[in-house]
Design an enzyme around this catalytic site. Structure first.
Site, PDB file in Angstrom:
ATOM      1  N   ARG A   1      23.116  40.635  44.817  1.00 46.81           N
ATOM      2  CA  ARG A   1      24.333  41.201  45.419  1.00 46.81           C
ATOM      3  C   ARG A   1      24.029  42.582  46.002  1.00 46.81           C
ATOM      4  O   ARG A   1      23.349  43.395  45.383  1.00 46.81           O
ATOM      5  CB  ARG A   1      25.445  41.315  44.372  1.00 46.81           C
ATOM      6  CG  ARG A   1      26.632  42.134  44.877  1.00 46.81           C
ATOM      7  CD  ARG A   1      27.920  41.824  44.178  1.00 46.81           C
ATOM      8  NE  ARG A   1      27.974  42.253  42.788  1.00 46.81           N
ATOM      9  CZ  ARG A   1      29.032  42.047  41.999  1.00 46.81           C
ATOM     10  NH1 ARG A   1      30.099  41.415  42.460  1.00 46.81           N
ATOM     11  NH2 ARG A   1      28.998  42.443  40.759  1.00 46.81           N
TER      12      ARG A   1
ATOM     13  N   ARG B   1      24.383  47.711  43.021  1.00 47.72           N
ATOM     14  CA  ARG B   1      25.190  48.476  42.059  1.00 47.72           C
ATOM     15  C   ARG B   1      24.397  48.713  40.775  1.00 47.72           C
ATOM     16  O   ARG B   1      23.703  47.826  40.299  1.00 47.72           O
ATOM     17  CB  ARG B   1      26.468  47.687  41.718  1.00 47.72           C
ATOM     18  CG  ARG B   1      27.593  47.918  42.698  1.00 47.72           C
ATOM     19  CD  ARG B   1      28.700  46.908  42.569  1.00 47.72           C
ATOM     20  NE  ARG B   1      29.167  46.686  41.199  1.00 47.72           N
ATOM     21  CZ  ARG B   1      30.146  45.828  40.882  1.00 47.72           C
ATOM     22  NH1 ARG B   1      30.733  45.120  41.829  1.00 47.72           N
ATOM     23  NH2 ARG B   1      30.519  45.675  39.643  1.00 47.72           N
TER      24      ARG B   1
ATOM     25  N   ARG C   1      27.655  42.741  30.311  1.00 46.91           N
ATOM     26  CA  ARG C   1      28.933  42.412  30.957  1.00 46.91           C
ATOM     27  C   ARG C   1      29.323  40.969  30.670  1.00 46.91           C
ATOM     28  O   ARG C   1      30.495  40.658  30.484  1.00 46.91           O
ATOM     29  CB  ARG C   1      28.842  42.666  32.465  1.00 46.91           C
ATOM     30  CG  ARG C   1      28.795  44.152  32.777  1.00 46.91           C
ATOM     31  CD  ARG C   1      28.350  44.424  34.177  1.00 46.91           C
ATOM     32  NE  ARG C   1      29.319  43.994  35.165  1.00 46.91           N
ATOM     33  CZ  ARG C   1      29.045  43.813  36.447  1.00 46.91           C
ATOM     34  NH1 ARG C   1      27.823  44.023  36.903  1.00 46.91           N
ATOM     35  NH2 ARG C   1      29.979  43.430  37.273  1.00 46.91           N
TER      36      ARG C   1
HETATM   37  P1  ADP Z   1      32.677  42.189  39.002  1.00 47.19           P
HETATM   38  O1  ADP Z   1      32.908  42.180  40.485  1.00 47.19           O
HETATM   39  O2  ADP Z   1      31.254  42.026  38.690  1.00 47.19           O
HETATM   40  O3  ADP Z   1      33.510  41.206  38.254  1.00 47.19           O
HETATM   41  P2  ADP Z   1      34.232  44.603  38.970  1.00 47.19           P
HETATM   42  O4  ADP Z   1      33.848  45.310  40.210  1.00 47.19           O
HETATM   43  O5  ADP Z   1      35.495  43.814  39.000  1.00 47.19           O
HETATM   44  O6  ADP Z   1      33.043  43.664  38.507  1.00 47.19           O
HETATM   45  O7  ADP Z   1      34.320  45.625  37.754  1.00 47.19           O
HETATM   46  C1  ADP Z   1      33.282  46.553  37.514  1.00 47.19           C
HETATM   47  C2  ADP Z   1      33.558  47.277  36.219  1.00 47.19           C
HETATM   48  O8  ADP Z   1      34.805  47.997  36.306  1.00 47.19           O
HETATM   49  C3  ADP Z   1      33.708  46.400  34.981  1.00 47.19           C
HETATM   50  O9  ADP Z   1      32.459  46.062  34.407  1.00 47.19           O
HETATM   51  C4  ADP Z   1      34.542  47.326  34.072  1.00 47.19           C
HETATM   52  O10 ADP Z   1      33.750  48.345  33.503  1.00 47.19           O
HETATM   53  C5  ADP Z   1      35.498  47.996  35.062  1.00 47.19           C
HETATM   54  N1  ADP Z   1      36.750  47.234  35.197  1.00 47.19           N
HETATM   55  C6  ADP Z   1      37.231  46.645  36.320  1.00 47.19           C
HETATM   56  N2  ADP Z   1      38.401  46.027  36.080  1.00 47.19           N
HETATM   57  C7  ADP Z   1      38.678  46.212  34.764  1.00 47.19           C
HETATM   58  C8  ADP Z   1      39.715  45.781  33.892  1.00 47.19           C
HETATM   59  N3  ADP Z   1      40.751  45.034  34.340  1.00 47.19           N
HETATM   60  N4  ADP Z   1      39.652  46.164  32.587  1.00 47.19           N
HETATM   61  C9  ADP Z   1      38.650  46.914  32.131  1.00 47.19           C
HETATM   62  N5  ADP Z   1      37.632  47.333  32.883  1.00 47.19           N
HETATM   63  C10 ADP Z   1      37.626  46.992  34.196  1.00 47.19           C
HETATM   64  P1  ADP Z   2      32.614  38.863  41.580  1.00 47.08           P
HETATM   65  O1  ADP Z   2      33.686  39.586  42.359  1.00 47.08           O
HETATM   66  O2  ADP Z   2      33.161  37.712  40.794  1.00 47.08           O
HETATM   67  O3  ADP Z   2      31.805  39.793  40.734  1.00 47.08           O
HETATM   68  P2  ADP Z   2      31.265  38.522  44.169  1.00 47.08           P
HETATM   69  O4  ADP Z   2      32.309  37.917  45.038  1.00 47.08           O
HETATM   70  O5  ADP Z   2      30.943  39.945  44.380  1.00 47.08           O
HETATM   71  O6  ADP Z   2      31.604  38.211  42.606  1.00 47.08           O
HETATM   72  O7  ADP Z   2      29.941  37.627  44.306  1.00 47.08           O
HETATM   73  C1  ADP Z   2      28.748  37.972  43.587  1.00 47.08           C
HETATM   74  C2  ADP Z   2      27.532  37.756  44.492  1.00 47.08           C
HETATM   75  O8  ADP Z   2      27.337  36.350  44.738  1.00 47.08           O
HETATM   76  C3  ADP Z   2      27.685  38.404  45.875  1.00 47.08           C
HETATM   77  O9  ADP Z   2      26.404  38.853  46.281  1.00 47.08           O
HETATM   78  C4  ADP Z   2      28.175  37.271  46.763  1.00 47.08           C
HETATM   79  O10 ADP Z   2      27.786  37.448  48.114  1.00 47.08           O
HETATM   80  C5  ADP Z   2      27.512  36.051  46.133  1.00 47.08           C
HETATM   81  N1  ADP Z   2      28.342  34.837  46.170  1.00 47.08           N
HETATM   82  C6  ADP Z   2      29.700  34.741  46.060  1.00 47.08           C
HETATM   83  N2  ADP Z   2      30.116  33.453  46.109  1.00 47.08           N
HETATM   84  C7  ADP Z   2      28.982  32.698  46.244  1.00 47.08           C
HETATM   85  C8  ADP Z   2      28.742  31.278  46.345  1.00 47.08           C
HETATM   86  N3  ADP Z   2      29.737  30.383  46.304  1.00 47.08           N
HETATM   87  N4  ADP Z   2      27.446  30.875  46.446  1.00 47.08           N
HETATM   88  C9  ADP Z   2      26.427  31.792  46.468  1.00 47.08           C
HETATM   89  N5  ADP Z   2      26.598  33.125  46.371  1.00 47.08           N
HETATM   90  C10 ADP Z   2      27.846  33.582  46.268  1.00 47.08           C
END
Ligand code: ADP
Ligand code: ADP
Ligand code: ZN
Length: 214
Positions: free
Chosen positions: A127, A160, A171
């Site tokens: 990512r 990130r 996580r």
């Molecule tokens: P991902 O896209 O990998 O699911 P996010 O960008 O949504 O991750 O979140 C990144 C980080 O921000 C989480 O690992 C957590 O530390 C914090 N965070 C985001 N949303 C929440 C929530 N609803 N409750 C607690 N922590 C949160």
């Molecule tokens: P989340 O918000 O749940 O943490 P993201 O939407 O950021 O997840 O996706 C995580 C990573 O996987 C990103 O680099 C994205 O471009 C990629 N990705 C998302 N959906 C798919 C898919 N269906 N197949 C392959 N890669 C994907």
């Protein structure tokens, strides 16, 4: 329409939420993006959240709930929203339901994007996030036109800090412990929708649209 995205870190919640927001003309609200914007601007909220995010822990419920309640006050929320990364714990889900109920409202769909843990580490290490606009790419599955440069705004891309494998592992553990119980919570409310997140992005999206309606 009010929608919640559920799923492990890296399952594709953000990717699908952006597509939903644009098709149904509702705002995409990502708590992670809001925290990262606050960290970038060095606000008090950002400084507090960073301590937890850097370790792959959840930010405390009261901080997250206060932030989201504030966001709901903005005018663009009046026709609904797609919540990406909130709620992530049972207390957050209960706080959300309570706030909605006060206005006679409810969530319409909770979409669980299913991706097994084995796939997640690979997804996350590939990512890349734009430092300018927050757009998300994948070096293999969704590359930019020019390597390292955002297609949308031309700024540079980063991996990130919390997408490094050792933090991703934590996580995932936190996700299973604290967020997985929401699956039962929304199943019992009969609004849970499960989609196979291992399919390619367009196929996942078309499966979601089949449920939400054209
Ligand atoms: P991902 O896209 O990998 O699911 P996010 O960008 O949504 O991750 O979140 C990144 C980080 O921000 C989480 O690992 C957590 O530390 C914090 N965070 C985001 N949303 C929440 C929530 N609803 N409750 C607690 N922590 C949160
Ligand atoms: P989340 O918000 O749940 O943490 P993201 O939407 O950021 O997840 O996706 C995580 C990573 O996987 C990103 O680099 C994205 O471009 C990629 N990705 C998302 N959906 C798919 C898919 N269906 N197949 C392959 N890669 C994907
Ligand atoms: Zn950008």
């Amino acid at each position: 329409m009010k929608i919640i995205m559920l799923g492990a870190p890296g399952a594709g919640k953000g990717t699908q939420a952006k597509k939903i927001a644009s098709k149904y003309n509702i705002p995409h609200i990502s708590t992670g993006d809001i925290f990262r914007a606050n960290i970038k601007n060095n606000t008090e909220l950002g400084r507090k959240a960073k301590v937890y995010m850097d370790k792959g822990e959840y930010v405390p419920d009261e901080l997250v709930v206060a932030l989201i309640m504030d966001r709901f006050k903005e005018a663009d929320c009046k026709n609904g929203y797609v919540l990406d990364g909130f709620p992530r714990t049972i207390p957050q889900a209960e706080a959300l339901d309570k706030a909605l109920l006060e206005n006679g409202e409810q969530i319409d769909f909770a979409i669980d994007v299913l991706v097994p843990d084995e796939h997640i580490i690979k997804r996350m290490s590939g990512r890349r996030a734009c430092v300018g606009c927050g757009a998300t790419y994948h070096i293999q599955y969704n590359p930019t036109k020019t390597e390292g440069v955002c297609d949308v705004c031309g700024e540079s891309l980063i991996l990130r800090d919390d997408d490094k494998p050792e933090i991703v592992q934590n996580r995932l553990t936190v996700y299973h412990e604290k967020t997985q119980p929401l699956i039962d919570y929304y199943t019992s409310k009969e609004i849970l929708v499960e989609v196979d997140g291992t399919k390619d992005m367009e196929e996942v999206f078309s499966n979601i649209v089949n449920v939400l309606g054209k």
